[in-house]
Design a protein around this motif. Sequence first.
Motif, short mmCIF file in Angstrom:
data_model
loop_
_atom_site.label_atom_id
_atom_site.label_comp_id
_atom_site.label_asym_id
_atom_site.label_seq_id
_atom_site.Cartn_x
_atom_site.Cartn_y
_atom_site.Cartn_z
N VAL A 142 76.52 19.73 49.82
CA VAL A 142 77.37 20.40 50.46
C VAL A 142 78.52 21.13 49.89
N LYS A 143 78.91 19.96 48.86
CA LYS A 143 80.27 20.31 48.02
C LYS A 143 79.84 21.55 47.02
N ALA A 144 78.75 21.50 46.28
CA ALA A 144 78.28 22.37 45.54
C ALA A 144 78.07 23.86 46.21
N LEU A 145 77.48 23.80 47.39
CA LEU A 145 77.33 25.11 48.09
C LEU A 145 78.71 25.60 48.59
N TYR A 146 79.41 24.86 48.82
CA TYR A 146 80.93 25.13 49.08
C TYR A 146 81.74 25.90 47.95
N LYS A 147 81.36 25.28 46.66
CA LYS A 147 81.83 25.84 45.55
C LYS A 147 81.26 27.20 45.05
N GLU A 148 80.08 27.11 45.42
CA GLU A 148 79.56 28.76 45.13
C GLU A 148 79.90 29.61 46.09
N PHE A 149 80.05 29.36 47.23
CA PHE A 149 80.39 30.11 48.44
C PHE A 149 82.00 30.95 47.97
N SER A 150 82.68 29.72 47.67
CA SER A 150 84.34 30.22 47.17
C SER A 150 84.15 30.98 46.03
N SER A 151 83.06 30.92 45.32
CA SER A 151 83.20 31.63 43.99
C SER A 151 82.79 33.15 44.42
N GLU A 152 81.83 33.10 45.34
CA GLU A 152 81.34 34.38 45.70
C GLU A 152 82.46 35.13 46.26
N LEU A 153 83.43 34.46 47.20
CA LEU A 153 84.54 35.31 47.67
C LEU A 153 85.53 35.72 46.91
N GLU A 154 85.60 34.86 45.75
CA GLU A 154 86.68 35.18 44.85
C GLU A 154 86.17 36.34 43.90
N ARG A 155 84.79 36.15 43.64
CA ARG A 155 84.57 37.41 42.76
C ARG A 155 84.61 38.76 43.63
N ASP A 156 83.96 38.60 44.87
CA ASP A 156 83.82 39.74 45.68
C ASP A 156 83.07 41.10 45.10
N GLN A 157 82.06 40.73 44.20
CA GLN A 157 81.24 41.77 43.63
C GLN A 157 80.18 42.35 44.40
N ALA A 158 79.56 41.28 45.22
CA ALA A 158 78.36 41.71 46.14
C ALA A 158 79.03 42.38 47.25
N ARG A 159 80.26 42.22 47.70
CA ARG A 159 80.42 42.60 48.78
C ARG A 159 79.87 42.03 50.11
N THR A 160 79.65 40.69 50.19
CA THR A 160 78.77 40.36 51.13
C THR A 160 79.24 39.86 52.42
N TYR A 161 80.43 39.26 52.15
CA TYR A 161 80.91 38.62 53.49
C TYR A 161 82.48 39.12 53.69
N PRO A 162 82.69 39.08 54.73
CA PRO A 162 84.06 39.65 55.31
C PRO A 162 85.33 38.64 55.21
N GLN A 163 84.87 37.31 54.99
CA GLN A 163 86.10 36.52 54.55
C GLN A 163 86.75 36.69 53.33
N GLU A 164 88.16 36.52 53.22
CA GLU A 164 88.83 36.52 52.05
C GLU A 164 88.78 35.31 51.14
N ALA A 165 89.15 35.45 50.07
CA ALA A 165 89.01 34.02 49.16
C ALA A 165 90.03 32.99 49.84
N GLY A 166 89.73 31.88 49.48
CA GLY A 166 90.77 30.79 50.03
C GLY A 166 90.25 29.91 51.25
N VAL A 167 88.83 30.16 51.46
CA VAL A 167 88.25 29.18 52.59
C VAL A 167 88.25 27.92 52.21
#
Length: 218
Positions: A32-57
């Motif tokens: 769960v922690k590893a998935l959270y880390k990857e999800f957070s990295s996705e929001l910070e990169r914001d390259q794929a434009r996948t999620y509406p959330q902003e970084a810092g979740v």
Amino acid sequence: MKAKSSPDPLRKNWTHISVHHITLSTAPLDLVKALYKEFSSELERDQARTYPQEAGVTEDEFKSYFFARDVFVGIGFKDDSGDPSIQSRQLGSVEESRIGREWDDAVAGFYYVKPNYPGHSSHICNAGFVIPLSTRGLGLGYLLGESYLHYAPLLGYRGSIFNLVYADNPASLKIWDNLGFQRVGLVPGAGKRAKPRGDGESEETYYVDAHIIYKSFV
């Protein structure tokens, strides 16, 4: 959970991906922690434009959002046996499929499945996918999309809708087009973006449209 052939085993030295169904109560805590880390990295990169959330979740916010219902995790592995039955062999738990590796070296991608609407419309589901940066370009988004079309109906859903597939995420749109989804609506200016101004010292805000896409399971 069954194994599927990986489209390109070279980069990660994988030959197959096994897909595992987990929930917050059954998932290993370090996963769960590893998935959270990857999800957070996705929001910070914001390259794929996948999620509406902003970084810092926060981790708790991630759990509430991503683990509201069911989660599926793809685990990559290499099989040298040459045994074609690996395609349908039961491969054990997600922990066993890890084979002693760090989760970062084993996770090929993951996605949630949950109702998009409450009550009388809860048979229509929504999903959200994350493909780690290290496994991009291997066709794993499409592979996990196929697994979603297999597992979501088994959970009792009769159809799937994606509320916001941003127009500047062509890779995602291509996957769902190829998997038979229909573009049933458009939300103008749904995604807020920022780009550097000409002076290089400030940012300019602009907006992109988002597609609503749907597929029936019946």
